[in-house]
Design an enzyme around this catalytic site. Structure first.
Site, short mmCIF file in Angstrom:
data_model
loop_
_atom_site.label_atom_id
_atom_site.label_comp_id
_atom_site.label_asym_id
_atom_site.label_seq_id
_atom_site.Cartn_x
_atom_site.Cartn_y
_atom_site.Cartn_z
N LYS A 116 15.58 8.44 139.66
CA LYS A 116 16.76 8.23 140.50
C LYS A 116 16.51 8.75 141.91
O LYS A 116 16.97 8.18 142.90
CB LYS A 116 17.98 8.92 139.89
CG LYS A 116 18.49 8.28 138.61
CD LYS A 116 19.84 8.89 138.23
CE LYS A 116 20.14 8.86 136.74
NZ LYS A 116 20.27 7.54 136.14
N GLU A 200 24.54 14.82 143.92
CA GLU A 200 25.34 13.79 144.58
C GLU A 200 26.74 14.32 144.81
O GLU A 200 27.24 15.13 144.03
CB GLU A 200 25.44 12.53 143.70
CG GLU A 200 24.24 11.63 143.77
CD GLU A 200 24.34 10.44 142.82
OE1 GLU A 200 25.41 10.21 142.22
OE2 GLU A 200 23.32 9.76 142.67
N HIS A 235 30.40 9.29 130.79
CA HIS A 235 29.48 8.52 131.63
C HIS A 235 28.79 7.40 130.87
O HIS A 235 27.77 6.89 131.30
CB HIS A 235 28.43 9.43 132.29
CG HIS A 235 29.02 10.60 132.99
ND1 HIS A 235 29.96 10.46 133.99
CD2 HIS A 235 28.84 11.93 132.84
CE1 HIS A 235 30.32 11.65 134.42
NE2 HIS A 235 29.67 12.57 133.73
N ARG A 291 15.70 -3.66 133.47
CA ARG A 291 15.65 -4.30 132.15
C ARG A 291 16.90 -5.14 131.99
O ARG A 291 17.75 -5.17 132.86
CB ARG A 291 15.67 -3.22 131.07
CG ARG A 291 16.85 -2.28 131.27
CD ARG A 291 17.03 -1.31 130.13
NE ARG A 291 17.82 -0.15 130.51
CZ ARG A 291 19.15 -0.09 130.49
NH1 ARG A 291 19.85 -1.14 130.12
NH2 ARG A 291 19.78 1.00 130.85
#
Ligand code: ADP
Ligand code: MG
Length: 667
Positions: A116, A200, A235, A291
């Protein structure tokens, strides 16, 4: 195009890939673990090869073994599905080395997007908007805490290698940071073998909106619109839809273009998903999944395209079938993920046999992607997803209605599922009103997860009538010497013989005993529950486990599944569980015997050792059953008289059926 491909996955996604391959005339090789020897994907494929024991590390993650199989069977390409090896750059590299096509993006794209942090560094170069944060290489606590201050609390600590919501911590204030960092590092190390983190800004009420992208090896790249996956728990996505409701077209276009730019920045090829958070008109890149995504069917439903077909065409070197300006969408689609898990117990995975499994009928509006059939087992080895239920209609309201109906028709007995929880979301006024963000489930928790309610009187009436009709059918099918006329196993005979006018049945609703009294009337029955006002039951019939008729003036249609003493009633989207409070079982329990003359598992009757009318001692062998290559002896739980033998040698029996009926002797 390939002649033969290998599918390096299991469950619904393996089945889904096989379907498209078959339609395209491509032969398929399934791989499977020992536990999956008779799994649906194994039966669907043209060939199947066992690659190791049940644990994924010894089977589905064994890239080396899988490539061996690909070479041996002559498969020219490997489709990795999602999960497992799908985002494993080393596996993609090993495929290239072995001369087998990996149906996915280039190795370098997998590597960059697998981190990430690194993907965000590349995205910022490509002018893709990011959630404000820190994605640098330095990982010392001083750097992290200074960066967290700069970003401003609350911040989200994320594992750079993360996926499936793992390794994430919300930090509300500076004092919580150290613990969160340590916890996220531990979790990331254990789950991904890599403990690097990023930070973040934690957005307050974002929506999760993601773009499906596709690129080929000829320099073409398009986006196939978006999906809204805001309904999440911890999440993780629960219900997804396409298009994202109330998303301005201008935002949709800009997001799509940003996603294509993201794909181009890493020379992407094949199917990919660029995930964004969308809040207050702004959108921010969070990650790219390299994917096919679990929720790709909603995109297929609104575009009319088969994304697996596109993957195969691109992997074989073909061009994208359509250009951006040729892509259109129509209507609205939802996907609900049906899991074997218990919402009342923190969504703990539920394992067990799918004793009864009846999905809604597939139509132009309803699609069921599943990898299991009735009788299959949900084990602890794999993801407990039972199916993805996908619906489509011309607009969101109509599609949502389809979703509610289809969920209410989905019948699963044997494992606890989240179907009621999904139905509660689909039926929630805030969901209908598009009051959507990733906090939806948490905010409406009380509505979505009500405490378990008592089974309504109607449910008890259905249960009692089904037990009555089933026993009557059984005693008719197996005429035998009259035993104890009061035995509940034989009461159908008993009441007739004694000209009794009513019958009492005791059922356990959890810990609560419930009493049902059935009075026989010329036109049906009167059913009273716990001594309450009687309900008239008319036109009652039981066929193939489905009870129909009318109770208390309202039509009823209920599936009643019995496993031993356990009754599951499925009606109008509700699931009620009851247990027969059976005297013979209680007697047997007191004897220490099993008390169940039911088949402990599916099998074949080898020998019947008794006949109706025969008196037997406690522990006497009654029947031999072969199941799972082993013989099981069904023994008398207590002394008594055999009153019915329901099967003969050679008969196949399913789990839970009553093999014999025994009248337990008094005393
Ligand atoms: P994973 O790899 O586990 O899918 P993601 O980065 O895609 O991780 O995030 C998963 C989910 O976590 C998102 O869909 C969203 O609900 C939530 N989330 C991620 N980043 C943020 C953020 N910065 N602020 C608020 N919620 C976030
Ligand atoms: Mg994600």
């Amino acid at each position: 195009m390939f002649d033969k491909i290998l599918i390096a996955n299991r469950g619904e996604i393996a089945c889904r890939v096989i379907r498209t391959a078959r339609r395209m005339g491509i032969r398929t090789v399934a791989v499977h673990s020992e536990a999956d020897a008779r799994a649906m994907h194994v039966q669907m494929a043209d060939e199947a090869v066992c690659i190791g024991p049940a644990p994924v590390g010894e089977s589905y993650l064994r890239g080396d073994v899988i490539l061996e199989v690909a070479k041996r069977t002559g498969a020219q390409a490997v489709h990795p599905g999602y999960g497992f090896l799908s985002e494993n750059a080393a596996f993609a590299a090993a495929c290239a080395e072995a001369g087998v096509v990996f149906i996915g993006p280039p190795i370098e794209a997998i590597r960059v997007m697998g981190s990430k942090a690194e993907s965000k560094r590349v995205m910022s170069q490509a002018d893709v908007p990011l959630v404000p944060g820190y994605h640098g290489e330095a990982q010392d606590f001083a750097t992290l805490s200074a960066e967290a201050e700069r970003i401003g609390y609350p911040v989200l600590v994320k594992a750079s290698a993360g996926g499936g919501g793992k390794g994430m911590r919300v930090v509300r204030s500076a004092g919580e940071l150290a613990d969160a960092v340590a916890g996220a590092q531990r979790e990331a190390k254990a789950a991904f073998g890599d403990d690097s983190l990023l930070l973040e800004k934690y957005l307050g009420r974002p929506r999760h909106v993601e773009i499906q992208v596709f690129a080929d090896t000829h320099g073409n790249a398009v986006y196939l619109f978006e999906r809204d996956c805001s309904v999440q728990r911890r999440h993780q996505k629960v219900i997804e839809e396409a298009p994202a409701p109330n998303l301005p077209d201008e935002i949709r276009r800009r997001m799509g273009e940003a996603a294509v730019a993201a794909a181009k920045a890493v020379n992407y090829v094949g199917a990919g998903t660029v995930e964004f958070l969308y809040e207050d008109g702004g959108f921010y890149f969070i990650e790219m999944n390299t994917r096919l995504q679990v929720e790709h069917p909603v995109t297929e439903m609104i575009t009319g395209l088969d994304l697996v077909e596109w993957q195969l065409r691109v992997a074989a070197g073909g061009e994208l079938p359509l250009r951006q300006d040729q892509l259109t969408r129509r209507g609205h689609a939802f996907e609900a993920r049906l899991y074997a898990e218990d919402p009342q117990r923190e969504f703990l995975p539920a394992i067990g046999r799918l004793v009864h499994l009846k999905p809604p009928a597939e139509t132009a509006h309803v699609r069921v992607d599943t990898g299991v059939r009735q009788g299959d087992e949900v084990t602890m080895f794999y993801d407990p997803m039972i199916a993805k239920l996908i619906v489509w209609d011309e607009d969101r309201d109509a599609a949502l209605r389809r979703l509610r109906v289809a969920l209410s028709q989905y019948e699963v007995v044997g494992v606890t599922t989240n179907v009621g929880f999904l139905g509660a979301i689909a039926g929630h006024p805030a969901f209908r009103a598009v009051e959507l963000d990733t906090g939806f489930i948490e905010r409406h928790r009380a509505d979505l997860l009500p405490p378990p309610a008592a089974v309504p009187d109607r449910g008890l009436a259905v249960a009692a009538l089904a037990v009555l009709l089933r026993r009557r059918a059984e005693t008719k099918a197996a005429p035998r010497a009259a035993g104890d006329p009061n035995s509940p196993w034989l009461f159908a005979n008993g009441w007739r013989l004694n000209e009794e006018t009513h019958y009492d049945l005791r059922l356990m609703d959890g810990e609560t005993a419930r009493e049902v009294t059935l009075h026989f009337r010329p036109d049906g029955y009167e059913v009273a529950v716990d001594g309450g006002a009687p309900l008239a039951a008319t036109g009652i019939a039981l066929a193939d486990g489905v009870l129909t008729g009318s109770i208390g003036g309202a039509k009823v249609r209920a599936t009643v599944v019995q496993q031993g003493l356990d009754l599951t009633i499925l009606s109008e989207g509700a699931v009620w569980r009851l247990k027969l409070d059976d005297p013979s079982a209680r007697a047997a329990e007191q004897e220490g015997g099993s008390g169940r003359l039911t088949a402990p598992m599916p099998g074949t009757v080898v020998r019947v050792l008794v006949e109706p009318g025969q008196a037997v001692e406690a522990g006497a062998p009654l029947m031999l059953l072969e199941a799972m290559k082993m013989e099981h002896t069904i023994k008398a739980p207590a002394a008594g008289t055999v009153s019915a033998v329901n099967f003969a040698a050679g008969d196949q029996v399913s789990e839970g059926v009553d093999l014999l009926v025994l009248d337990i002797a008094e005393g």
